[in-house]
Design an enzyme around this catalytic site. Sequence first.
Site, PDB file in Angstrom:
ATOM      1  N   ASP A   1       3.278  -4.565   8.009  1.00  0.00           N
ATOM      2  CA  ASP A   1       2.007  -3.842   7.928  1.00  0.00           C
ATOM      3  C   ASP A   1       0.891  -4.881   8.018  1.00  0.00           C
ATOM      4  O   ASP A   1       0.642  -5.620   7.066  1.00  0.00           O
ATOM      5  CB  ASP A   1       1.944  -3.070   6.608  1.00  0.00           C
ATOM      6  CG  ASP A   1       0.568  -2.467   6.323  1.00  0.00           C
ATOM      7  OD1 ASP A   1      -0.352  -2.633   7.143  1.00  0.00           O
ATOM      8  OD2 ASP A   1       0.418  -1.834   5.264  1.00  0.00           O
TER       9      ASP A   1
ATOM     10  N   CYS B   1      -4.838   2.425  -3.667  1.00  0.00           N
ATOM     11  CA  CYS B   1      -3.595   2.942  -3.070  1.00  0.00           C
ATOM     12  C   CYS B   1      -2.453   1.942  -3.239  1.00  0.00           C
ATOM     13  O   CYS B   1      -1.631   1.749  -2.341  1.00  0.00           O
ATOM     14  CB  CYS B   1      -3.786   3.293  -1.598  1.00  0.00           C
ATOM     15  SG  CYS B   1      -4.908   4.681  -1.312  1.00  0.00           S
TER      16      CYS B   1
ATOM     17  N   GLN C   1      -4.326  -5.290   6.724  1.00  0.00           N
ATOM     18  CA  GLN C   1      -5.262  -6.155   6.015  1.00  0.00           C
ATOM     19  C   GLN C   1      -5.320  -7.561   6.592  1.00  0.00           C
ATOM     20  O   GLN C   1      -6.294  -8.290   6.369  1.00  0.00           O
ATOM     21  CB  GLN C   1      -4.884  -6.226   4.529  1.00  0.00           C
ATOM     22  CG  GLN C   1      -5.069  -4.923   3.786  1.00  0.00           C
ATOM     23  CD  GLN C   1      -6.523  -4.479   3.751  1.00  0.00           C
ATOM     24  OE1 GLN C   1      -7.441  -5.290   3.670  1.00  0.00           O
ATOM     25  NE2 GLN C   1      -6.746  -3.173   3.830  1.00  0.00           N
TER      26      GLN C   1
ATOM     27  N   HIS D   1       0.863  -1.180   0.000  1.00  0.00           N
ATOM     28  CA  HIS D   1       0.000   0.000   0.000  1.00  0.00           C
ATOM     29  C   HIS D   1       0.901   1.231   0.000  1.00  0.00           C
ATOM     30  O   HIS D   1       2.028   1.201   0.485  1.00  0.00           O
ATOM     31  CB  HIS D   1      -0.869  -0.047   1.267  1.00  0.00           C
ATOM     32  CG  HIS D   1      -1.929   0.996   1.365  1.00  0.00           C
ATOM     33  ND1 HIS D   1      -1.662   2.289   1.751  1.00  0.00           N
ATOM     34  CD2 HIS D   1      -3.271   0.936   1.162  1.00  0.00           C
ATOM     35  CE1 HIS D   1      -2.798   2.977   1.778  1.00  0.00           C
ATOM     36  NE2 HIS D   1      -3.790   2.188   1.423  1.00  0.00           N
TER      37      HIS D   1
ATOM     38  N   LYS E   1     -10.363  -1.796  10.772  1.00  0.00           N
ATOM     39  CA  LYS E   1     -10.396  -3.019   9.966  1.00  0.00           C
ATOM     40  C   LYS E   1     -10.958  -4.200  10.759  1.00  0.00           C
ATOM     41  O   LYS E   1     -11.268  -5.243  10.178  1.00  0.00           O
ATOM     42  CB  LYS E   1      -8.990  -3.391   9.484  1.00  0.00           C
ATOM     43  CG  LYS E   1      -8.204  -2.287   8.795  1.00  0.00           C
ATOM     44  CD  LYS E   1      -8.721  -1.970   7.417  1.00  0.00           C
ATOM     45  CE  LYS E   1      -7.743  -1.033   6.699  1.00  0.00           C
ATOM     46  NZ  LYS E   1      -8.222  -0.637   5.368  1.00  0.00           N
TER      47      LYS E   1
END
Length: 419
Positions: free
Chosen positions: A213, A377, A216, A136, A239
């Site tokens: 990261d 993104c 997600q 991202h 999320k």
Amino acid sequence: MGLTFNPMNTKTAEISFDVEKIRKDFPILQREINGNPLVYFDNAATSQTPQQVIDVIVNYYSNYNANIHRGVHYLSQVATDKYEQARETIRAHFNAAHVHEIILTSGTTHSINLVASGFSTMLEKGDEIIVSALEHHSNIVPWQMLCEKTGAELKVIPMTSLGELSFEEYAKLLSDRTKLVVVNHVSNALGTINPIEKIIKKAHEVGAAVLIDGAQAAPHIKADVQALDVDFYTMSAHKVCGPTGVGMLYGKEEWLTKLPPYQGGGEMIDQVSFEKTTYAGLPHKFEAGTPNICGGIAFGAALDYMNGIGFDQIAAYEEKLLHYATDKLLEIDGVKIIGTSKQKTAVISFNIHGVHPYDMGTIMDKLGIAVRTGHHCAQPIMDYYHVPGTIRASFSFYNTKEEIDLFIKAVNKAKMMLS
């Protein structure tokens, strides 16, 4: 890890997982859009919020709204206790060794920038940072800015046509000049689950730190930061059925001790004079100013809610949705799925020959179907596939096969109108 599960547990998961009961927890799922029932398939952008978490937010502002850590009065003490209890809930969820290794931030982007800012004092010309081609923008741009500032060089792990990272090429990039490796746990654009255990272990062999990261991954995978041996792990509450504007940075104690403060202000200090200021210990060293108190408390409540359902059950159910939707989509002429890794979360990015993703998304919205269109993104991914963007349908544990059927009907109708 991820949406793979033991088939022996499938029957148990089916018995214990009542999606219709779960759906009643989410008021927004009862909405209609343009006279059609809402089908919310934009979960990779943000999840919906259950009534249990909404109640926590209302209760905070109704009964104990006050600033934390400073006040001796009753409301401040209650708010402080609730906020720190939420930090402990987050620590336990990710199995961090110490509660002070959990830094509460405004979200994943804030968390990544905090680490990037700290490394600006540790890097010099000739050092290298490795990122992946699946990132991202929020896990690309801060590192580009850091390299411009320090003279370090950015290296990129290439991807394959399946939407997977080339581990062989990654291994070739590593050297004694590698200071930091930053990779997402799951691709937001494709749903690919990256082999972060192997990536972390390989980076540590050359002495590099690793930031993952997890934005997600968090809705689908319960990451154990100690088992992963990861140095930094980031994610956002919105999320995982929580509110926007709050998230987490996990960092190993030794790394958080090395990093300088990201911002100056109240709360992050020990002593202040015009001659010299000393900083507070962890985690407050990185939490300047009044935080999103209500958001932090609701963050903890959201994790409690999802753990009450069970991540194994969530993974098993979402796996079924992913396969069902994939099979139905591939029955439509002209559909091409972008990103076909064997290890995926419940995300499908696709295009239809001769149809622009934006046009498809606009018509589907009129039919009550919420999907995301564009580059998500993640422009380098779209450039790799030579497409302007994709239509992304992302599923959550409160979605149903019946909703997928409505989605497929909408895709067919939009295709007919646009072809």
